[in-house]
Design a protein around this motif. Structure first.
Motif, PDB file in Angstrom:
ATOM      1  N   PHE A  33       0.187  38.486 -23.142  1.00  0.00           N
ATOM      2  CA  PHE A  33       0.576  39.350 -24.259  1.00  0.00           C
ATOM      3  C   PHE A  33       1.959  39.950 -24.021  1.00  0.00           C
ATOM      4  O   PHE A  33       2.786  39.997 -24.931  1.00  0.00           O
ATOM      5  CB  PHE A  33      -0.448  40.469 -24.444  1.00  0.00           C
ATOM      6  CG  PHE A  33      -0.047  41.450 -25.503  1.00  0.00           C
ATOM      7  CD1 PHE A  33      -0.144  41.122 -26.846  1.00  0.00           C
ATOM      8  CD2 PHE A  33       0.448  42.697 -25.157  1.00  0.00           C
ATOM      9  CE1 PHE A  33       0.245  42.019 -27.824  1.00  0.00           C
ATOM     10  CE2 PHE A  33       0.839  43.605 -26.120  1.00  0.00           C
ATOM     11  CZ  PHE A  33       0.737  43.260 -27.466  1.00  0.00           C
ATOM     12  N   VAL A  34       2.211  40.384 -22.806  1.00  0.00           N
ATOM     13  CA  VAL A  34       3.515  40.988 -22.508  1.00  0.00           C
ATOM     14  C   VAL A  34       4.633  39.960 -22.679  1.00  0.00           C
ATOM     15  O   VAL A  34       5.662  40.239 -23.304  1.00  0.00           O
ATOM     16  CB  VAL A  34       3.532  41.581 -21.083  1.00  0.00           C
ATOM     17  CG1 VAL A  34       4.939  41.943 -20.656  1.00  0.00           C
ATOM     18  CG2 VAL A  34       2.616  42.790 -21.016  1.00  0.00           C
ATOM     19  N   LEU A  35       4.427  38.753 -22.163  1.00  0.00           N
ATOM     20  CA  LEU A  35       5.472  37.732 -22.255  1.00  0.00           C
ATOM     21  C   LEU A  35       5.621  37.187 -23.671  1.00  0.00           C
ATOM     22  O   LEU A  35       6.709  37.167 -24.231  1.00  0.00           O
ATOM     23  CB  LEU A  35       5.176  36.591 -21.289  1.00  0.00           C
ATOM     24  CG  LEU A  35       5.238  36.948 -19.808  1.00  0.00           C
ATOM     25  CD1 LEU A  35       4.817  35.773 -18.964  1.00  0.00           C
ATOM     26  CD2 LEU A  35       6.636  37.391 -19.439  1.00  0.00           C
ATOM     27  N   ALA A  36       4.514  36.744 -24.270  1.00  0.00           N
ATOM     28  CA  ALA A  36       4.577  36.156 -25.605  1.00  0.00           C
ATOM     29  C   ALA A  36       4.822  37.237 -26.654  1.00  0.00           C
ATOM     30  O   ALA A  36       5.541  37.012 -27.634  1.00  0.00           O
ATOM     31  CB  ALA A  36       3.290  35.399 -25.899  1.00  0.00           C
ATOM     32  N   GLY A  37       4.220  38.413 -26.475  1.00  0.00           N
ATOM     33  CA  GLY A  37       4.403  39.487 -27.438  1.00  0.00           C
ATOM     34  C   GLY A  37       5.841  39.936 -27.509  1.00  0.00           C
ATOM     35  O   GLY A  37       6.374  40.196 -28.593  1.00  0.00           O
ATOM     36  N   GLY A  38       6.489  40.035 -26.392  1.00  0.00           N
ATOM     37  CA  GLY A  38       7.902  40.417 -26.369  1.00  0.00           C
ATOM     38  C   GLY A  38       8.749  39.400 -27.105  1.00  0.00           C
ATOM     39  O   GLY A  38       9.657  39.766 -27.874  1.00  0.00           O
ATOM     40  N   ALA A  39       8.477  38.130 -26.918  1.00  0.00           N
ATOM     41  CA  ALA A  39       9.232  37.079 -27.607  1.00  0.00           C
ATOM     42  C   ALA A  39       8.973  37.137 -29.108  1.00  0.00           C
ATOM     43  O   ALA A  39       9.904  36.994 -29.916  1.00  0.00           O
ATOM     44  CB  ALA A  39       8.854  35.715 -27.047  1.00  0.00           C
TER      45      ALA A  39
ATOM     46  N   PHE B  34       8.072  39.779 -30.904  1.00  0.00           N
ATOM     47  CA  PHE B  34       8.742  40.957 -31.449  1.00  0.00           C
ATOM     48  C   PHE B  34      10.253  40.750 -31.582  1.00  0.00           C
ATOM     49  O   PHE B  34      10.873  41.202 -32.537  1.00  0.00           O
ATOM     50  CB  PHE B  34       8.450  42.198 -30.600  1.00  0.00           C
ATOM     51  CG  PHE B  34       7.043  42.695 -30.741  1.00  0.00           C
ATOM     52  CD1 PHE B  34       6.440  42.807 -31.988  1.00  0.00           C
ATOM     53  CD2 PHE B  34       6.315  43.053 -29.624  1.00  0.00           C
ATOM     54  CE1 PHE B  34       5.147  43.274 -32.118  1.00  0.00           C
ATOM     55  CE2 PHE B  34       5.017  43.518 -29.741  1.00  0.00           C
ATOM     56  CZ  PHE B  34       4.426  43.628 -31.000  1.00  0.00           C
ATOM     57  N   GLU B  35      10.847  40.057 -30.627  1.00  0.00           N
ATOM     58  CA  GLU B  35      12.279  39.772 -30.715  1.00  0.00           C
ATOM     59  C   GLU B  35      12.586  38.839 -31.881  1.00  0.00           C
ATOM     60  O   GLU B  35      13.583  39.012 -32.593  1.00  0.00           O
ATOM     61  CB  GLU B  35      12.796  39.162 -29.413  1.00  0.00           C
ATOM     62  CG  GLU B  35      12.924  40.153 -28.286  1.00  0.00           C
ATOM     63  CD  GLU B  35      13.954  41.224 -28.562  1.00  0.00           C
ATOM     64  OE1 GLU B  35      15.007  40.927 -29.159  1.00  0.00           O
ATOM     65  OE2 GLU B  35      13.690  42.394 -28.194  1.00  0.00           O
TER      66      GLU B  35
ATOM     67  N   LEU C  44      10.795  38.600 -34.646  1.00  0.00           N
ATOM     68  CA  LEU C  44      10.609  39.402 -35.852  1.00  0.00           C
ATOM     69  C   LEU C  44      11.816  40.294 -36.090  1.00  0.00           C
ATOM     70  O   LEU C  44      12.222  40.511 -37.242  1.00  0.00           O
ATOM     71  CB  LEU C  44       9.328  40.223 -35.741  1.00  0.00           C
ATOM     72  CG  LEU C  44       8.012  39.461 -35.858  1.00  0.00           C
ATOM     73  CD1 LEU C  44       6.827  40.378 -35.586  1.00  0.00           C
ATOM     74  CD2 LEU C  44       7.887  38.828 -37.238  1.00  0.00           C
ATOM     75  N   LYS C  45      12.377  40.819 -35.022  1.00  0.00           N
ATOM     76  CA  LYS C  45      13.552  41.698 -35.139  1.00  0.00           C
ATOM     77  C   LYS C  45      14.753  40.915 -35.698  1.00  0.00           C
ATOM     78  O   LYS C  45      15.550  41.475 -36.464  1.00  0.00           O
ATOM     79  CB  LYS C  45      13.905  42.272 -33.762  1.00  0.00           C
ATOM     80  CG  LYS C  45      14.955  43.370 -33.839  1.00  0.00           C
ATOM     81  CD  LYS C  45      15.533  43.667 -32.475  1.00  0.00           C
ATOM     82  CE  LYS C  45      14.740  44.605 -31.669  1.00  0.00           C
ATOM     83  NZ  LYS C  45      15.422  45.015 -30.424  1.00  0.00           N
ATOM     84  N   LEU C  46      14.873  39.633 -35.352  1.00  0.00           N
ATOM     85  CA  LEU C  46      15.981  38.832 -35.858  1.00  0.00           C
ATOM     86  C   LEU C  46      15.863  38.579 -37.364  1.00  0.00           C
ATOM     87  O   LEU C  46      16.867  38.545 -38.070  1.00  0.00           O
ATOM     88  CB  LEU C  46      16.035  37.487 -35.130  1.00  0.00           C
ATOM     89  CG  LEU C  46      16.525  37.509 -33.688  1.00  0.00           C
ATOM     90  CD1 LEU C  46      16.376  36.124 -33.084  1.00  0.00           C
ATOM     91  CD2 LEU C  46      17.975  37.955 -33.634  1.00  0.00           C
ATOM     92  N   PHE C  47      14.671  38.362 -37.873  1.00  0.00           N
ATOM     93  CA  PHE C  47      14.480  37.989 -39.261  1.00  0.00           C
ATOM     94  C   PHE C  47      14.277  39.178 -40.186  1.00  0.00           C
ATOM     95  O   PHE C  47      14.472  39.080 -41.386  1.00  0.00           O
ATOM     96  CB  PHE C  47      13.305  37.020 -39.393  1.00  0.00           C
ATOM     97  CG  PHE C  47      13.580  35.696 -38.748  1.00  0.00           C
ATOM     98  CD1 PHE C  47      14.576  34.854 -39.256  1.00  0.00           C
ATOM     99  CD2 PHE C  47      12.876  35.292 -37.625  1.00  0.00           C
ATOM    100  CE1 PHE C  47      14.825  33.625 -38.652  1.00  0.00           C
ATOM    101  CE2 PHE C  47      13.132  34.065 -37.036  1.00  0.00           C
ATOM    102  CZ  PHE C  47      14.110  33.235 -37.550  1.00  0.00           C
ATOM    103  N   PHE C  48      13.864  40.291 -39.674  1.00  0.00           N
ATOM    104  CA  PHE C  48      13.572  41.448 -40.557  1.00  0.00           C
ATOM    105  C   PHE C  48      14.421  42.634 -40.195  1.00  0.00           C
ATOM    106  O   PHE C  48      14.800  42.987 -39.218  1.00  0.00           O
ATOM    107  CB  PHE C  48      12.094  41.821 -40.508  1.00  0.00           C
ATOM    108  CG  PHE C  48      11.192  40.743 -41.017  1.00  0.00           C
ATOM    109  CD1 PHE C  48      11.163  40.423 -42.374  1.00  0.00           C
ATOM    110  CD2 PHE C  48      10.389  40.029 -40.141  1.00  0.00           C
ATOM    111  CE1 PHE C  48      10.333  39.442 -42.840  1.00  0.00           C
ATOM    112  CE2 PHE C  48       9.556  39.034 -40.605  1.00  0.00           C
ATOM    113  CZ  PHE C  48       9.527  38.744 -41.958  1.00  0.00           C
TER     114      PHE C  48
END
Length: 66
Positions: free
Chosen positions: A51-57, A59-60, A62-66
């Protein structure tokens, strides 16, 4: 060359261990099976790490597109 006391003791231990194996089938001597294997890390920690590894990716991204 004569054996040292340490070599003699090591040879005796080896002989006892090998004597215990004699006459037994190979499957009985080899005890490592899939059922006996235990992971050093629990499933819960693997999920948290994933979760920490995949979740961080995620979220990043999502941050690029929204």
């Amino acid at each position: 060359m004569a054996q040292t006391p340490q070599q003699r003791a090591a040879n005796a231990r080896y002989a006892r261990r090998e004597e215990g194996k004699m006459g037994k089938p190979v499957e009985e001597r080899v005890k490592r099976t899939k059922q006996d294997y235990k992971s050093p890390i629990s499933k819960g920690w693997i999920i948290v790490l994933g979760f920490v590894l995949a979740g961080g990716a995620i979220f990043e991204l999502l941050k690029l597109f929204f």
